[in-house]
Design a protein around this motif. Structure first.
Motif, PDB file in Angstrom:
ATOM      1  N   THR A   1       0.834  -1.205   0.000  1.00  0.00           N
ATOM      2  CA  THR A   1       0.000   0.000   0.000  1.00  0.00           C
ATOM      3  C   THR A   1       0.867   1.253   0.000  1.00  0.00           C
ATOM      4  N   ARG A   2       1.911   1.251   0.825  1.00  0.00           N
ATOM      5  CA  ARG A   2       2.811   2.407   0.886  1.00  0.00           C
ATOM      6  C   ARG A   2       3.486   2.648  -0.453  1.00  0.00           C
ATOM      7  N   SER A   3       3.930   1.584  -1.100  1.00  0.00           N
ATOM      8  CA  SER A   3       4.563   1.715  -2.410  1.00  0.00           C
ATOM      9  C   SER A   3       3.591   2.290  -3.430  1.00  0.00           C
ATOM     10  N   ALA A   4       2.356   1.823  -3.393  1.00  0.00           N
ATOM     11  CA  ALA A   4       1.348   2.317  -4.321  1.00  0.00           C
ATOM     12  C   ALA A   4       1.065   3.799  -4.087  1.00  0.00           C
ATOM     13  N   LEU A   5       0.990   4.195  -2.826  1.00  0.00           N
ATOM     14  CA  LEU A   5       0.723   5.599  -2.504  1.00  0.00           C
ATOM     15  C   LEU A   5       1.874   6.505  -2.928  1.00  0.00           C
ATOM     16  N   TYR A   6       3.118   6.050  -2.715  1.00  0.00           N
ATOM     17  CA  TYR A   6       4.260   6.847  -3.154  1.00  0.00           C
ATOM     18  C   TYR A   6       4.292   6.969  -4.674  1.00  0.00           C
ATOM     19  N   GLY A   7       3.963   5.886  -5.364  1.00  0.00           N
ATOM     20  CA  GLY A   7       3.904   5.925  -6.828  1.00  0.00           C
ATOM     21  C   GLY A   7       2.839   6.889  -7.315  1.00  0.00           C
ATOM     22  N   LEU A   8       1.672   6.870  -6.655  1.00  0.00           N
ATOM     23  CA  LEU A   8       0.589   7.781  -7.015  1.00  0.00           C
ATOM     24  C   LEU A   8       0.990   9.228  -6.754  1.00  0.00           C
ATOM     25  N   ALA A   9       1.665   9.477  -5.646  1.00  0.00           N
ATOM     26  CA  ALA A   9       2.111  10.838  -5.329  1.00  0.00           C
ATOM     27  C   ALA A   9       3.100  11.344  -6.382  1.00  0.00           C
ATOM     28  N   ARG A  10       4.004  10.462  -6.821  1.00  0.00           N
ATOM     29  CA  ARG A  10       4.977  10.854  -7.841  1.00  0.00           C
ATOM     30  C   ARG A  10       4.266  11.183  -9.155  1.00  0.00           C
ATOM     31  N   LEU A  11       3.269  10.367  -9.503  1.00  0.00           N
ATOM     32  CA  LEU A  11       2.499  10.612 -10.723  1.00  0.00           C
ATOM     33  C   LEU A  11       1.736  11.935 -10.636  1.00  0.00           C
ATOM     34  N   LEU A  12       1.118  12.196  -9.494  1.00  0.00           N
ATOM     35  CA  LEU A  12       0.380  13.448  -9.320  1.00  0.00           C
ATOM     36  C   LEU A  12       1.320  14.652  -9.368  1.00  0.00           C
ATOM     37  N   GLY A  13       2.520  14.497  -8.844  1.00  0.00           N
ATOM     38  CA  GLY A  13       3.515  15.564  -8.932  1.00  0.00           C
ATOM     39  C   GLY A  13       3.908  15.840 -10.378  1.00  0.00           C
TER      40      GLY A  13
END
Length: 56
Positions: A12-24
C-alpha cells in the motif's frame, strides 16, 4: 533462503508513493515546470547514490 512476501502495508505504501509521484508529474505539466522537476529528481538520485557509497 525463501523470499519474504511483501505484506499489505508495504504494498500500500509503495502504491501511494507511486501515485504521489504521478500526481507531482501531472502538477508540473500543468504549471509548466517539468524541466525543473526532472532536474531535481535526477539530483536527488545522484545524491542518494553518493550517500549510499559514503555510508557503506
Amino acid at each position: 533462503m525463501a523470499r519474504r512476501r511483501e505484506d499489505g502495508l508495504s504494498r500500500t505504501r509503495s502504491a501511494l508513493y507511486g501515485l504521489a509521484r504521478l500526481l507531482g508529474d501531472v502538477s508540473a505539466v500543468r504549471k509548466g515546470t517539468v524541466g525543473r522537476r526532472l532536474l531535481r529528481r535526477a539530483a536527488g538520485k545522484v545524491t542518494g547514490r553518493l550517500l549510499e557509497k559514503l555510508f557503506r
